[in-house]
Motif scaffolding. Structure first.
Motif, short mmCIF file in Angstrom:
data_model
loop_
_atom_site.label_atom_id
_atom_site.label_comp_id
_atom_site.label_asym_id
_atom_site.label_seq_id
_atom_site.Cartn_x
_atom_site.Cartn_y
_atom_site.Cartn_z
N ILE A 208 0.83 -1.20 0.00
CA ILE A 208 0.00 0.00 0.00
C ILE A 208 0.87 1.25 0.00
N LYS A 209 0.32 2.27 -0.65
CA LYS A 209 1.01 3.56 -0.68
C LYS A 209 0.30 4.49 0.29
N VAL A 210 1.05 5.03 1.22
CA VAL A 210 0.45 5.89 2.23
C VAL A 210 1.07 7.27 2.16
N PRO A 211 0.26 8.30 2.02
CA PRO A 211 0.82 9.65 2.10
C PRO A 211 1.13 9.94 3.56
N THR A 212 2.33 10.33 3.82
CA THR A 212 2.68 10.54 5.22
C THR A 212 3.77 11.59 5.34
N GLY B 216 4.05 2.71 14.62
CA GLY B 216 5.13 3.60 14.18
C GLY B 216 5.12 3.90 12.70
N GLU B 217 4.10 3.44 11.97
CA GLU B 217 4.06 3.70 10.53
C GLU B 217 3.17 4.89 10.19
N GLY B 218 2.71 5.61 11.21
CA GLY B 218 1.90 6.80 10.98
C GLY B 218 2.78 7.99 10.68
N GLU B 219 2.24 9.16 10.95
CA GLU B 219 2.96 10.39 10.67
C GLU B 219 4.18 10.52 11.59
N ALA B 220 5.25 11.08 11.05
CA ALA B 220 6.45 11.28 11.86
C ALA B 220 6.15 12.25 13.00
N GLY B 221 6.79 12.07 14.12
CA GLY B 221 6.60 12.97 15.26
C GLY B 221 7.37 14.27 15.05
N ARG C 194 15.76 23.80 2.10
CA ARG C 194 14.93 24.12 0.94
C ARG C 194 13.92 23.03 0.62
N LYS C 195 14.24 21.83 1.02
CA LYS C 195 13.33 20.74 0.69
C LYS C 195 12.07 20.78 1.57
N CYS C 196 12.26 21.05 2.85
CA CYS C 196 11.11 20.99 3.77
C CYS C 196 10.69 22.37 4.26
N HIS C 197 11.33 23.40 3.76
CA HIS C 197 11.03 24.79 4.15
C HIS C 197 11.10 24.98 5.66
N GLY C 198 12.04 24.28 6.27
CA GLY C 198 12.24 24.47 7.71
C GLY C 198 11.34 23.62 8.58
N GLU C 199 10.44 22.84 7.96
CA GLU C 199 9.52 22.04 8.76
C GLU C 199 10.19 20.82 9.38
N GLY C 200 11.24 20.35 8.74
CA GLY C 200 11.91 19.16 9.24
C GLY C 200 11.20 17.88 8.80
N ARG C 201 9.99 18.05 8.26
CA ARG C 201 9.24 16.89 7.79
C ARG C 201 8.73 17.18 6.38
N VAL C 202 8.66 16.17 5.57
CA VAL C 202 8.11 16.35 4.23
C VAL C 202 7.02 15.31 3.98
N GLN C 203 6.11 15.71 3.10
CA GLN C 203 5.02 14.79 2.71
C GLN C 203 5.57 13.84 1.67
N GLU C 204 5.35 12.56 1.91
CA GLU C 204 5.86 11.58 0.97
C GLU C 204 4.88 10.43 0.81
N GLN C 205 5.01 9.73 -0.31
CA GLN C 205 4.26 8.50 -0.49
C GLN C 205 5.16 7.41 0.01
N LYS C 206 4.69 6.69 1.02
CA LYS C 206 5.57 5.60 1.41
C LYS C 206 4.88 4.29 1.10
N THR C 207 5.65 3.36 0.62
CA THR C 207 5.09 2.07 0.23
C THR C 207 5.34 1.07 1.34
N LEU C 208 4.28 0.45 1.79
CA LEU C 208 4.40 -0.50 2.88
C LEU C 208 3.88 -1.85 2.44
N SER C 209 4.53 -2.86 2.91
CA SER C 209 4.06 -4.21 2.65
C SER C 209 3.28 -4.65 3.89
N VAL C 210 2.01 -4.93 3.70
CA VAL C 210 1.17 -5.27 4.85
C VAL C 210 0.71 -6.71 4.77
N LYS C 211 0.98 -7.45 5.82
CA LYS C 211 0.56 -8.85 5.86
C LYS C 211 -0.85 -8.92 6.44
N ILE C 212 -1.75 -9.43 5.65
CA ILE C 212 -3.14 -9.56 6.10
C ILE C 212 -3.35 -10.99 6.57
#
Ligand code: ZN
Ligand code: ZN
Length: 381
Positions: free
Chosen positions: A142-146, A236-241, A204-222
């Motif tokens: 799954i691709k998660v925006p985070t 721990g796979e949610g939004e960065a602190g 310049r990448k995060c405009h000082g936020e320290g965090r950036v929005q990214e699509q992260k791909t996760l392999s999830v075992k159902i």
């Protein structure tokens, strides 16, 4: 009513500095705050008095005016007196945030310490599965925006890896006091947006936020046996602190699509199996589908439409454990269509043959006609 001397009210001397005044006020405010003395008029009055004194003596302009002219020098500058300090409106944290912050910290700590580590938000992802995947289990990508830690500045938000400096507007509080007459109102600092610090050379990448929005791909075992409404937590796979806080969790919310053969009810599966009226009458062997392939189902002679046949253990093994459910096949006797003249002739012949032995071939029809007959007889009486 003559007012007491402000220095006397706070129990400080004319030479005491702001720190001493603040300390004295805090002591009194702790003692007389209306939240701690409900329905105590005297305490409320003492609190009002102390607050008024504090406000004047911590403002250098007003303090100078007071020192020179006494109460006359500061009275009338603002409409002091009408409500305002009752338990409700404005109250505590907002107006006296910086005074009380370190005393009543705790719950409001986040507001008062913008640099404290903050846990990232939890995220939810809706995962649509087909029935086979839900029953047998699967691994999905799954691709998660985070928000993730910025890799160009390692989350510092700074382009040259320099430490953030204390915000000059708010002095690091993240809040600024706006003077409104005797009231000082806390507002989020417009320069640092409450962070209390500034980054001079932002990444310049995060405009000082320290965090950036990214699509992260996760392999999830159902796991096998999941059903609509089940959640799988990925710690721990949610939004960065923020400020080094831990990441939130990701909840994968399962939703099972409708299947065109099977209907699921917990651990049991249902399906409808059409049979010819000849098979239903004479009995026979049907081939029915299961999630693991086809199986034979023997139906006895004289099977009526709607009859349920249970295939034990051909249902779903629940994800939370327990025995595997069953597959229930509902037989639907079908009326033949597109008959040739010859077939129609045979059926008429067949019908004629039934007439000689009426009463033995249609149990339901017979009992139904009996009921109708009885109904009309009672109706007449
Ligand atoms: Zn600031
Ligand atoms: Zn960055």
């Amino acid at each position: 009513m003559s007012k007491r001397d402000y220095y006397e009210v706070l129990g400080v001397s004319k030479s005491d500095d702001e720190k001493a005044i603040k300390k004295a006020y805090r002591r009194l405010a702790m003692k007389y705050h209306p939240d701690r003395n409900p329905d105590d008029e005297e305490a409320a009055e003492k609190f009002r008095e102390a607050t008024e004194a504090y406000d004047v003596l911590t403002s250098s302009d007003k303090r100078a005016a007071y020192d020179q002219y006494g109460h006359a020098g500061v009275d009338g500058q603002a409409g002091y007196g009408g409500g305002g300090f009752g338990g409700g409106a404005g109250g505590f944290g907002d107006i006296f945030g910086d005074v009380f912050g370190d005393i009543f910290g705790g719950g409001g700590g986040r507001q008062h310490d913008p640099n404290a580590p903050q846990r990232g938000s939890d995220l939810r992802y809706r995962l649509d599965l087909n029935l086979e995947e839900a029953v047998h289990g699967t691994t999905v990508s799954i691709k998660v925006p985070t928000l993730v830690e910025c890799d160009s500045c390692d989350g510092t938000g700074s382009a040259d890896n320099s430490k953030p400096v204390t915000c000059s507007t708010c002095g690091g509080h993240g809040q600024v006091r706006m003077q409104q007459g005797f009231f000082s109102v806390q507002q989020t600092c417009p320069s640092c947006h409450g962070r209390g610090s500034e980054i001079k050379n932002p990444c310049r990448k995060c405009h000082g936020e320290g965090r950036v929005q990214e699509q992260k791909t996760l392999s999830v075992k159902i796991p096998p046996g999941v059903d609509t409404g089940d959640r799988i937590r990925l710690t721990g796979e949610g939004e960065a602190g923020a400020n080094g806080g831990p990441a939130g969790d990701l909840y994968v919310q399962v939703s099972v699509r409708q299947h065109n053969i099977f209907e699921r009810d917990g651990r049991d599966l249902y399906c409808e199996v059409p049979v010819s009226f000849v098979d239903a009458a004479l009995g026979g062997e049907l081939e029915v589908p299961t999630l693991d392939g086809r199986v034979k189902l023997k139906i006895p002679a004289e099977t009526q439409t709607g009859k349920l046949f249970r295939l034990r253990g051909k249902g779903v093994k629940p994800v939370r454990g327990g025995a595997q459910g069953d597959l229930l096949c509902r037989v639907l006797v079908e009326t033949p269509v597109n008959l040739t003249e010859r077939q129609k002739e045979l059926l008429r012949e067949f019908q004629d043959s039934m007439e000689d032995t009426q009463g033995h071939h249609s149990p339901k029809k017979n009992s139904w006609f009996d009921s109708v007959k009885k109904f009309f007889e009672e109706f007449k009486n």
